[in-house]
Write an enzyme that holds these catalytic residues in place. Structure first.
Site: not given
Ligand SMILES: Cc1ncc(C[n+]2csc(CCOP(=O)(O)OP(=O)(O)O)c2C)c(N)n1
Ligand SMILES: [Mg+2]
Length: 599
Positions: A327, A351, A395
């Protein structure tokens, strides 16, 4: 009944009633709405944005719910009393952050009472067309919260609500209260689409009117007269307050002073890598500062965070290294709540690509609160950034320029030539503004070491430029200056080694502070004595850091050659071969350098 000094309110656009009930400060509110100096926020906030003691409100629906959870978490961790009330309307049940906040409040069992003012309309849209199946109350039940639902015309309404507050207080756990009510007029000005019959029945149901109907006409007139006079006097006094004015037009939200002695320097340790330097900084923070808490996904042992920066810490500091649900927005929001109430949270976003999920919390909450006078938001958001590992488009990104573009946000990106742990400690302890602290994935394993760099002289009026220094290496009268930061430094150093073979005198300038841009430091060091400047950044260079630096140089009379090296504006591809074609490297840096030596 929110009388405990620890109680706090997180309100919304419809905050005037909440504020007046909490504070009784009618003059302060009216002057604020009228943009006067005597306003509770000196005209900075206006109708929707208020910060006053334990009262907070702003105009982003549901935006403060996670901040409220953070506020309650701080009290719970500190073992203090008090509860937090977070207000939303029924239309706000469509906002995703609300559900992250309900979940966090339940997982952490913190005393937040979510209050849903259910007037069955949102601006102009009737609730049934936007609120899907089930009842509103079931939404609170789904998260395991204690739930209540009352009508505002219930004769025992106040006693019932008092009972709810006492329950939340004594359970020290979250609750969910739905109040069925009505909106008595338009949302803003002329935007009420309800017909006159509906409005008549709503006005007839108005609990205040019903109360009034029980009075004699004389009593009613007397009360009306007192109220009219009170409002007229308050308005007159508010109008006599001077219009809010800046003493000096602000250039930024940061206060600056050059008392550098407060922040002792430390030599960089060469027997540690970047990961270990950051890990020991976090250990130092947790050992020496009981108000530091770490939040993030998968921080706990034996995993210790996706890049192992928190390894060992959850074992050493039980309860203070908190692994969270997935979250990002809510954990950054909770961090804001902790910071606003005096703690020093360090939040890890797994990330840097996922910072976007927390953008509203950063852009609309963290920096906005930090811009109020005498308000500190010492929140650090650490995040691994950058490519080079073939992780693909979501990523591998380098979004630092996006965040450097947020007014009031501090963006720090150390290299292995800085002292990464010292910089992290300074961000947490010595800097009272929200800070995104980027860590390049490829640097974690590199040995720290000053590598013959020296610190550029900091601007005496700019503490940030001292706390997060810019480094330089090479002769002042170089043939060319390469400016870079973070994960590009090893590539730049390789390129410079090749250039030095060719007997070119090259200077390297490495920033750790991207925003607020250390302007004077950069002008002193970069613009002087260099006819050629190449800026290397890993992110795509359009609208980026290098563009900002180029403008700074142009605005200050630089007339030499300038080039920037960055990625093209495309998603970072996954295949290593494709990735190395788009992320700058030794070869692309050399090409940019050679192009500046061509006539
Ligand atoms: C995130 C966000 N989206 C949209 C708006 C614009 N807006 C302000 S109030 C409002 C309606 C809110 O309805 P509800 O939550 O039911 O509260 P009410 O005004 O009925 O009390 C909207 C759409 C906003 N302020 N914030
Ligand atoms: Mg509503």
């Amino acid at each position: 009944v929110l009388r405990d000094p620890g109680d706090a309110i997180f309100s919304n656009h419809r905050n005037h009633g909440h504020f007046l009930t909490y504070s009784g400060n009618c003059l302060g509110l009216l002057a604020e709405i009228m943009g006067r100096e005597d306003g509770v926020c000196k005209g900075l906030g206006g109708s929707q944005h208020i910060l006053y003691r334990g009262f907070h409100s702003n105009g982003v629906q549901a935006g403060l719910t996670a901040v409220a959870v953070g506020n309650a978490l701080r009290r719970k961790l500190a073992g203090e009393t008090g509860i937090t009330a977070a207000f939303i309307g029924d239309g706000t049940l469509g906002e995703g952050l609300l559900y992250e906040s309900l979940n966090l409040a339940s997982v952490w069992q913190v005393p937040v009472l979510f209050v849903v003012e259910n007037n069955r309309i949102a601006q102009t849209t009737p609730a049934p067309s936007t609120i899907a199946g089930g009842t509103i109350l079931l939404r609170g039940k789904a998260f395991g919260l204690s739930c209540w639902c009352f009508n505002d015309d219930d004769p025992d309404f106040f006693q019932r609500v008092e009972g709810v507050l006492e329950t939340v207080r004594s359970l020290n756990a979250p609750g969910f209260l739905v109040i069925n009510t009505d909106r008595l007029g338009p949302h803003s000005k002329g935007d009420d689409s309800r017909d006159s019959a509906e409005m008549a029945s709503i006005r007839d149901r108005d609990p205040l009117k019903r109360l009034g109907d029980r009075l004699t006409l004389d009593e009613k007139h007397r009360i009306d007269e007192v109220n009219r006079e009170f409002v007229a006097t308050t308005r007159e006094v508010a109008a006599a307050s001077p219009p809010a004015r800046y003493r000096h037009r602000p250039k930024h939200s940061f206060t600056r002073s050059g008392d550098f002695a407060r922040f002792p320097n430390e030599p960089i340790s060469t027997d540690t890598n970047v990961r270990a330097s950051l890990n020991s900084a976090l250990r130092h923070l947790l050992s020496n500062h009981s108000d530091v808490v770490l939040l993030g996904e998968d921080l706990h042992d034996p995993y210790g965070g996706a890049f192992k920066v928190t390894a060992g810490l959850s074992t050493e500091f039980p309860g203070r290294v908190i692994s969270t649900p997935i979250s990002e927005a809510a954990i950054v929001g909770a961090g804001i709540g902790l910071a606003l109430s005096g703690w020093r949270p360090v939040v890890e976003v797994m990330f840097a690509d996922f910072l976007s999920l927390a953008m509203d919390q950063i852009l609309n909450h963290a920096v906005k609160f930090a811009a109020f006078p005498e308000t500190r938001v010492p929140l650090v958001i650490r995040t691994p950034s950058g490519g080079g590992r073939g992780y693909g488009a979501t990523h591998s990104q380098s979004p630092e320029s996006l965040f450097a573009g947020v007014p009031g946000l501090t963006v720090v990106f150390p290299s292995h030539r800085h002292n990464p742990g010292l910089l992290l400690r300074r961000a947490a302890l010595d800097w009272s503004y929200p800070c995104v602290f980027f860590e390049h994935k490829l640097l974690y394993g590199l040995q720290c070491g000053s590598g013959r760099y020296r610190e550029c002289v900091a601007d005496p009026d700019d503490v940030a430029s001292y706390l997060f220094p810019t480094l330089e290496r090479g002769p002042a009268n170089a043939d060319l200056t390469l400016v870079t930061y973070g994960g590009m430094l090893p590539e730049v150093e390789r390129a410079v080694a090749a250039l030095e073979e060719e007997e070119l005198a090259i200077r390297i300038v490495v920033l750790s502070l991207l925003a607020p841009l250390p302007r004077r430091t950069l002008l002193n060091v970069v613009a002087s004595g260099s006819e050629r400047i190449v800026v290397v950044e890993e992110g795509h260079s359009e609208f980026g850091f290098a563009a900002e630096l180029g403008s700074l140089l142009l605005e200050n009379g630089y007339s030499g050659k300038f080039s920037r090296v960055g990625a093209p504006p495309i998603p970072i591809p996954a295949a290593r071969t494709l990735e190395s074609d788009v992320i700058p490297n030794e070869q692309s840096i050399l090409e940019a350098v050679y192009s500046l030596f061509r006539p």
